[in-house]
Design a protein around this motif. Structure first.
Motif, PDB file in Angstrom:
ATOM      1  N   MET A  59      -0.331  10.016   6.679  1.00 54.96           N
ATOM      2  CA  MET A  59       0.878   8.984   6.229  1.00 54.96           C
ATOM      3  C   MET A  59       1.062   8.815   4.862  1.00 54.96           C
ATOM      4  O   MET A  59      -0.014   8.576   4.040  1.00 54.96           O
ATOM      5  N   ASP A  60       2.127   9.258   4.318  1.00 49.67           N
ATOM      6  CA  ASP A  60       2.335   8.992   2.679  1.00 49.67           C
ATOM      7  C   ASP A  60       2.617   7.855   2.282  1.00 49.67           C
ATOM      8  O   ASP A  60       2.817   7.012   3.106  1.00 49.67           O
ATOM      9  N   GLY A  61       2.425   7.552   1.131  1.00 46.96           N
ATOM     10  CA  GLY A  61       2.894   6.133   0.609  1.00 46.96           C
ATOM     11  C   GLY A  61       4.305   5.587   0.654  1.00 46.96           C
ATOM     12  O   GLY A  61       4.281   4.508   1.272  1.00 46.96           O
ATOM     13  N   LEU A  62       5.266   6.169   0.368  1.00 45.99           N
ATOM     14  CA  LEU A  62       6.563   5.781   0.990  1.00 45.99           C
ATOM     15  C   LEU A  62       6.711   5.393   2.430  1.00 45.99           C
ATOM     16  O   LEU A  62       7.363   4.511   2.773  1.00 45.99           O
ATOM     17  N   THR A  63       6.343   6.219   3.351  1.00 47.17           N
ATOM     18  CA  THR A  63       6.197   5.917   4.816  1.00 47.17           C
ATOM     19  C   THR A  63       5.308   4.604   5.011  1.00 47.17           C
ATOM     20  O   THR A  63       5.817   3.815   5.694  1.00 47.17           O
ATOM     21  N   LEU A  64       4.227   4.389   4.503  1.00 42.42           N
ATOM     22  CA  LEU A  64       3.478   3.052   4.398  1.00 42.42           C
ATOM     23  C   LEU A  64       4.276   2.070   4.120  1.00 42.42           C
ATOM     24  O   LEU A  64       4.319   0.974   4.625  1.00 42.42           O
ATOM     25  N   ILE A  65       4.854   2.209   2.922  1.00 45.61           N
ATOM     26  CA  ILE A  65       5.473   1.048   2.395  1.00 45.61           C
ATOM     27  C   ILE A  65       7.062   0.668   3.154  1.00 45.61           C
ATOM     28  O   ILE A  65       6.931  -0.505   3.627  1.00 45.61           O
ATOM     29  N   LYS A  66       7.395   1.643   3.728  1.00 44.99           N
ATOM     30  CA  LYS A  66       8.800   1.253   4.802  1.00 44.99           C
ATOM     31  C   LYS A  66       7.967   0.553   6.127  1.00 44.99           C
ATOM     32  O   LYS A  66       8.587  -0.376   6.533  1.00 44.99           O
ATOM     33  N   ASN A  67       6.918   1.240   6.361  1.00 45.72           N
ATOM     34  CA  ASN A  67       6.216   0.466   7.892  1.00 45.72           C
ATOM     35  C   ASN A  67       5.700  -1.058   7.307  1.00 45.72           C
ATOM     36  O   ASN A  67       6.098  -2.133   8.285  1.00 45.72           O
ATOM     37  N   LEU A  68       5.227  -1.266   6.056  1.00 47.74           N
ATOM     38  CA  LEU A  68       4.829  -2.530   5.865  1.00 47.74           C
ATOM     39  C   LEU A  68       6.075  -3.488   5.506  1.00 47.74           C
ATOM     40  O   LEU A  68       5.938  -4.761   5.890  1.00 47.74           O
ATOM     41  N   ARG A  69       7.058  -2.929   5.183  1.00 49.66           N
ATOM     42  CA  ARG A  69       8.234  -3.855   4.688  1.00 49.66           C
ATOM     43  C   ARG A  69       8.974  -4.124   6.039  1.00 49.66           C
ATOM     44  O   ARG A  69       9.718  -5.244   5.913  1.00 49.66           O
ATOM     45  N   GLY A  70       8.595  -3.381   7.249  1.00 52.46           N
ATOM     46  CA  GLY A  70       9.087  -3.900   8.426  1.00 52.46           C
ATOM     47  C   GLY A  70       8.346  -5.006   9.218  1.00 52.46           C
ATOM     48  O   GLY A  70       8.822  -5.483  10.126  1.00 52.46           O
ATOM     49  N   MET A  71       7.343  -5.216   8.538  1.00 45.86           N
ATOM     50  CA  MET A  71       6.496  -6.203   9.339  1.00 45.86           C
ATOM     51  C   MET A  71       6.724  -7.644   8.392  1.00 45.86           C
ATOM     52  O   MET A  71       6.686  -7.599   7.141  1.00 45.86           O
ATOM     53  N   SER A  72       6.775  -8.580   9.119  1.00 45.51           N
ATOM     54  CA  SER A  72       7.317  -9.993   8.578  1.00 45.51           C
ATOM     55  C   SER A  72       6.376 -10.376   7.653  1.00 45.51           C
ATOM     56  O   SER A  72       6.547 -10.951   6.476  1.00 45.51           O
ATOM     57  N   ALA A  73       4.750 -10.246   7.903  1.00 42.88           N
ATOM     58  CA  ALA A  73       3.947 -10.560   7.000  1.00 42.88           C
ATOM     59  C   ALA A  73       4.040  -9.823   5.544  1.00 42.88           C
ATOM     60  O   ALA A  73       3.383 -10.200   4.535  1.00 42.88           O
ATOM     61  N   TYR A  74       4.513  -8.825   5.274  1.00 42.83           N
ATOM     62  CA  TYR A  74       4.392  -8.120   4.168  1.00 42.83           C
ATOM     63  C   TYR A  74       5.942  -7.853   3.629  1.00 42.83           C
ATOM     64  O   TYR A  74       6.221  -7.035   2.896  1.00 42.83           O
ATOM     65  N   GLY A  75       6.790  -8.655   4.001  1.00 46.57           N
ATOM     66  CA  GLY A  75       8.208  -8.731   3.382  1.00 46.57           C
ATOM     67  C   GLY A  75       8.228  -8.689   2.034  1.00 46.57           C
ATOM     68  O   GLY A  75       9.184  -8.178   1.298  1.00 46.57           O
ATOM     69  N   ARG A  76       7.307  -9.685   1.636  1.00 51.25           N
ATOM     70  CA  ARG A  76       7.314  -9.929   0.021  1.00 51.25           C
ATOM     71  C   ARG A  76       6.219  -9.666  -0.807  1.00 51.25           C
ATOM     72  O   ARG A  76       6.035  -9.988  -1.774  1.00 51.25           O
ATOM     73  N   THR A  77       5.325  -9.074   0.052  1.00 50.80           N
ATOM     74  CA  THR A  77       4.006  -8.593  -0.559  1.00 50.80           C
ATOM     75  C   THR A  77       4.252  -7.535  -1.597  1.00 50.80           C
ATOM     76  O   THR A  77       4.827  -6.566  -1.635  1.00 50.80           O
ATOM     77  N   PRO A  78       3.775  -7.682  -2.897  1.00 49.33           N
ATOM     78  CA  PRO A  78       3.766  -6.891  -4.015  1.00 49.33           C
ATOM     79  C   PRO A  78       3.157  -5.599  -3.821  1.00 49.33           C
ATOM     80  O   PRO A  78       1.928  -5.453  -3.001  1.00 49.33           O
ATOM     81  N   ILE A  79       3.833  -4.332  -3.619  1.00 46.60           N
ATOM     82  CA  ILE A  79       3.155  -2.899  -3.397  1.00 46.60           C
ATOM     83  C   ILE A  79       3.471  -2.159  -4.473  1.00 46.60           C
ATOM     84  O   ILE A  79       4.789  -1.914  -5.119  1.00 46.60           O
ATOM     85  N   ILE A  80       2.459  -1.531  -5.216  1.00 46.09           N
ATOM     86  CA  ILE A  80       2.609  -0.574  -6.430  1.00 46.09           C
ATOM     87  C   ILE A  80       2.209   0.661  -5.963  1.00 46.09           C
ATOM     88  O   ILE A  80       1.349   0.645  -5.144  1.00 46.09           O
TER      89      ILE A  80
END
Length: 121
Positions: A59-80
């Motif tokens: 799984m690449d980084g962009l796919t990971l970010i999309k998955n995390l943003r779909g989880m309520s716990a990670y909606g506002r977590t900083p992701i660099i």
């Protein structure tokens, strides 16, 4: 209390360098070998910040970010995203996926700490 940071990179040497840099600044660091590993860990543990590579197996980084943003716990977590990809097209895709920011490898430890300190306010 120290902040929990997740480092996601398929390169053991990059993971070690980033981990050492962040631990020196008293952050609690967890590592993942690719996006799938990171996603699995994020389902059972809460991280305050995620630093991810883009090009990884499973799984690449962009796919990971999309998955995390779909989880309520990670909606506002900083992701660099920390990657060798420096093109504007890739940065635009990162922003569209929900990335907070973009850093290009090789990274400067002082700059990394400055960015982490800024987004973890």
């Amino acid at each position: 209390m120290s902040k929990n940071i997740l480092i996601v990179d398929d390169s053991p040497s990059i993971r070690q360098m980033v981990e050492l840099t962040l631990k020196t600044a008293s952050y609690a660091v967890t590592t993942a070998v690719d996006g799938q590993d990171a996603l699995d860990q994020c389902k059972s543990k809460r991280f305050d910040f995620v630093l991810t590579d883009q090009n990884m197996p499973r799984m690449d980084g962009l796919t990971l970010i999309k998955n995390l943003r779909g989880m309520s716990a990670y909606g506002r977590t900083p992701i660099i995203v920390l990657t060798t990809e420096a093109g504007d097209d890739m940065k635009a895709k990162g922003k569209a996926a929900g990335a907070t920011g973009w850093m290009v490898k090789p990274f400067d430890p002082a700059k990394l700490l400055a960015v982490v300190g800024k987004v973890l306010v």
